[in-house]
Enzyme design. Structure first.
Site, PDB file in Angstrom:
ATOM      1  N   CYS A   1     -55.207  -8.252 -15.034  1.00 42.45           N
ATOM      2  CA  CYS A   1     -54.786  -7.131 -14.101  1.00 42.45           C
ATOM      3  C   CYS A   1     -55.992  -6.178 -14.126  1.00 42.45           C
ATOM      4  O   CYS A   1     -56.380  -5.620 -13.295  1.00 42.45           O
ATOM      5  CB  CYS A   1     -53.638  -6.435 -14.675  1.00 42.45           C
ATOM      6  SG  CYS A   1     -53.526  -5.703 -16.191  1.00 42.45           S
TER       7      CYS A   1
ATOM      8  N   HIS B   1     -50.059  -2.373 -17.261  1.00 41.93           N
ATOM      9  CA  HIS B   1     -50.226  -3.060 -15.915  1.00 41.93           C
ATOM     10  C   HIS B   1     -51.350  -1.999 -15.242  1.00 41.93           C
ATOM     11  O   HIS B   1     -50.955  -0.718 -15.308  1.00 41.93           O
ATOM     12  CB  HIS B   1     -49.292  -3.386 -15.174  1.00 41.93           C
ATOM     13  CG  HIS B   1     -49.546  -4.142 -13.964  1.00 41.93           C
ATOM     14  ND1 HIS B   1     -50.631  -5.115 -14.034  1.00 41.93           N
ATOM     15  CD2 HIS B   1     -49.208  -4.037 -12.754  1.00 41.93           C
ATOM     16  CE1 HIS B   1     -50.832  -5.637 -12.647  1.00 41.93           C
ATOM     17  NE2 HIS B   1     -49.848  -4.891 -12.072  1.00 41.93           N
TER      18      HIS B   1
ATOM     19  N   ASP C   1     -52.412  -2.972  -5.336  1.00 41.76           N
ATOM     20  CA  ASP C   1     -52.284  -3.874  -6.481  1.00 41.76           C
ATOM     21  C   ASP C   1     -52.956  -5.516  -6.164  1.00 41.76           C
ATOM     22  O   ASP C   1     -51.975  -5.939  -5.610  1.00 41.76           O
ATOM     23  CB  ASP C   1     -51.020  -3.851  -7.154  1.00 41.76           C
ATOM     24  CG  ASP C   1     -51.028  -4.573  -8.587  1.00 41.76           C
ATOM     25  OD1 ASP C   1     -52.083  -5.138  -8.971  1.00 41.76           O
ATOM     26  OD2 ASP C   1     -49.967  -4.632  -9.485  1.00 41.76           O
TER      27      ASP C   1
END
Length: 697
Positions: free
Chosen positions: A276, A334, A357
């Site tokens: 991530c 995250h 994202d």
């Protein structure tokens, strides 16, 4: 008299790029920002230019789109279409004749690589010339641009700054790691433009794609999908398996340039591998390069709610071992990005920071992408707003339900409404490398509902319900009938030291209690459930009426050293207390990271680092392990080092290594020198960084 004859056209790349604040961006073209004029010089021979007899026309070409722009000798530029104005006519006996023309692009122009043509019409001839290409970017300095940012300090931070911090670890022990965004490195801007060109939207309908590229909302959505390779020729392939033999361990990346270069050099094959923070950091590079203010954000205890019910369920054994059951999960952290833009597509005032994202988790309109989701819409719980607001809202607000089971039977449950989204942060703007807490931008300060704890007695029987303050019974504290339990680390764990923690048990009743205590520690990756138990302890104890018992435990370095020194590995520590008589149970748990030792970087004559002048730095590291370690020391610095420095090292136990580094700064301003030691057999990376202010000569 001689006919007017074009000699050459000068695009004034250096002067224009300084005015457009694109100096330093490396491209094969002139680089400009929309909504701002740029000047070109037209040198010609022959008679003087006569606006009554001679006409100049520019043609602005973007793929299948083109616009003809006549050069006017007076008037004001149009805010909605390209325009060109003749500034002055300067006869120069030594250099022939020169015209200066200012070209104005609308602030709503499409981002892309344009070709510029010039047509010269005189009474005697019509001649066309190709002048070259220019790359047009968004312009946060232009008030009419939809990415306009009021503060100069914030524009410098979120557009021009080429390094930053990524935050990882756990809310109680936040670990920062440096990242070089590298937007000024050779060819990076051209690669970012290629990324737009290779998108499925561009391949399907180039004309429509180019028209839509006037919107940062559209661009953000395209880039969010293109940074991962799930649906397209995207940049990065994700891998969370722990096995990276056919690629690069995500933890070893230190900047975006190596990734983008590799993608380009391999004819746009996905780079192996990312997780991530790598996806987010590369997206930050691309968005900053395109002129869209962007920052990297970490959400600690981030929920991945696969069934959209806003509840994440975690299962434990009666001895406190976390079980790999269920599709939902809470990632310890995250990482995504926020980009600053207007949202004319939304009803209401949702301009400002938008979540994007690129980590491939769930599809959005058929593709692995997420956002832009307005942070304000998340805060206001406006889950009907596009794009993907419900998913982001769950990431920061879902409830966590912990369940103790045995043989498929539920023994106890607890619900925590506070742990998800416990801390949301980004780098603080400015030269200090500090964290900025932005949790309040996502979550209200409204009073939390109390959690409910239910313990089901073994063998059927009835159930009892107990209420406590928010967070109890789930993370760090808990209750069962008359008994309070808490779990607390003595100090933030550091590699090389023992892990010390305290279990406190309080008997609030006027009768003694016989209790059974189980303590369990498991390895845990940040994005999914733990693996096997590496340490456990259990015993029975009697606690007197209204008595408090404190038990201190230590997990020795030898117990965890082979498992727990990896950069992104964490520990899930759980305590289950069972009332032997009633067979009721309570679970308390804590997940934490173990800080790795840092490399130290010192700059010689730190206060007088001058551009284009050789400088010296020293990297030092003391081996805290009781065994020798080997690995590669890698030192990088965008704007400081032309090429990375790499050397093989072996460091004996408790030995201090010192390595000198020479560098020649080639850009002024704040820069970062970043050192990493990639250990061979421990699959970990130790890091250090130092910011450097480079002064003009």
């Amino acid at each position: 008299m001689d006919e007017l004859k074009l000699r050459n056209v000068h695009l004034q790349q250096v002067q224009n790029q300084i005015r457009h604040k694109t100096d330093g961006l490396s491209s094969s073209t002139l680089v400009l920002r929309r909504g701002q004029p740029f000047t070109i010089l037209i040198n010609y021979d022959g008679r003087p230019f006569d606006p009554l007899k001679d006409k100049l026309f520019f043609r602005i070409v973007l793929g299948p789109l083109s616009e003809e722009v006549p050069v006017s000798v007076s008037g004001q530029p149009s805010p909605s279409q390209w325009s060109a104005i003749l500034e002055r006519r300067v006869p120069d006996p030594n250099a022939g004749r020169t015209l200066t023309v200012s070209l104005y692009s609308p602030a709503s122009s499409s981002v892309g690589v344009y070709t510029l043509h010039l047509r010269v019409e005189t009474r005697g001839s019509i001649k066309s010339h190709v002048l070259g290409q220019f790359t047009l970017l968004c312009n946060p300095w232009c008030q009419a641009d939809s990415v306009f940012l009021q503060s100069e300090d914030l524009r410098n931070e979120y557009i021009r700054n080429d390094f930053g911090l990524l935050f990882k670890g756990s809310p109680g022990n936040v670990a920062s790691r440096p990242w070089s965004f590298d937007q000024y490195e050779k060819g990076i801007l051209d690669i970012c433009m290629k990324l737009l060109q290779l998108s499925p939207q561009s391949q399907a309908d180039a004309r429509k794609d180019l028209l839509n590229r006037n919107s940062p909302v559209y661009i953000g959505r395209v880039i969010s999908a293109m940074v991962n390779c799930q649906d397209d020729k995207g940049v990065l392939m994700g891998n969370w398996s722990g096995k990276y033999n056919d690629g690069v361990n995500p933890s070893t990346w230190s900047g975006s340039a190596d990734i983008l270069w590799k993608w380009s050099e391999t004819q746009f094959s996905p780079v192996r591998y990312g997780q991530c923070w790598v996806f987010a950091a590369v997206m930050c590079t691309v968005m900053r390069a395109l002129g869209i203010p962007t920052r990297v954000v970490t959400n600690f205890n981030s929920a991945h709610d696969t069934n959209a019910n806003m509840v994440i369920e975690e299962y434990y054994s009666e001895k406190g071992e976390k079980l790999p059951i269920g599709r939902d999960s809470v990632w310890n952290f995250h990482v995504w990005v926020e980009s600053w833009m207007k949202r004319p597509d939304l009803d209401g005032d949702y301009d400002g920071w938008q979540v994007l994202d690129p980590t491939p988790q769930e599809t959005s309109a058929g593709m692995y992408r997420c956002g832009p989701a307005a942070v304000k819409a998340v805060y206001e719980q406006k889950v009907s707003a596009p794009y993907d607001v419900p998913f982001v809202y769950a990431e920061v607000n879902a409830d966590l339900r912990r369940i103790i089971i045995r043989d498929g039977k539920i023994l106890a449950t607890s619900v925590d409404k506070d742990i998800v989204g416990a801390l949301i942060c980004t780098k603080r703007p400015g030269p200090a490398m500090l964290m900025l807490d932005i949790t309040s931008e996502y979550k209200t300060e409204m009073d939390k509902m109390p959690f409910m704890f239910r313990s089901d007695a073994r063998g059927g029987g009835g159930t009892t319900e107990r209420f406590a303050r928010s967070g109890e019974g789930a993370n760090g504290r808990g209750v069962l009938q008359g008994i309070g339990v808490s779990l607390q680390l003595v100090k933030a764990p550091v590699v090389g030291e023992n892990i010390s923690f305290i279990v406190k048990i309080i008997n609030n009743m006027a009768i003694p209690k016989l209790l059974r205590k189980y303590v369990n520690a498991q390895n845990k990756e940040y994005n999914h459930n733990p693996t096997g138990t590496f340490w456990e302890a259990h015993d029975d104890l009697t606690i007197g009426p209204n008595e408090t018992v404190t038990v201190k435990h230590e997990i020795s370095f030898n117990n965890y050293m082979l498992n727990e020194v990896r950069e992104d590995c964490l520990v899930n520590l759980a305590v289950v207390i069972e009332d032997v008589k009633s067979q009721e149970r309570v679970l308390v748990s804590e997940e934490f990271n173990i800080s790795s030792p840092a490399l130290n970087i010192q700059i010689q004559n730190e206060s007088s680092v001058i551009i284009n002048t050789q400088q010296f730095a020293t990297v030092t590291f003391t081996n805290p392990f009781n065994v020798a370690v080997s690995g590669d020391l890698i030192v990088v610095g965008s704007g400081l080092l032309e090429e990375k420095v790499q050397m093989r090292l072996t460091i004996q136990p408790r030995e201090t290594m010192r390595r000198p580094i020479r560098f020649i700064p080639r850009m002024t301003g704040a820069k970062m020198l970043h050192a990493s030691l990639v250990l061979t057999y421990r699959s970990t990376v130790l890091r250090g960084f130092k910011t450097v202010t480079v002064q003009a000569a």
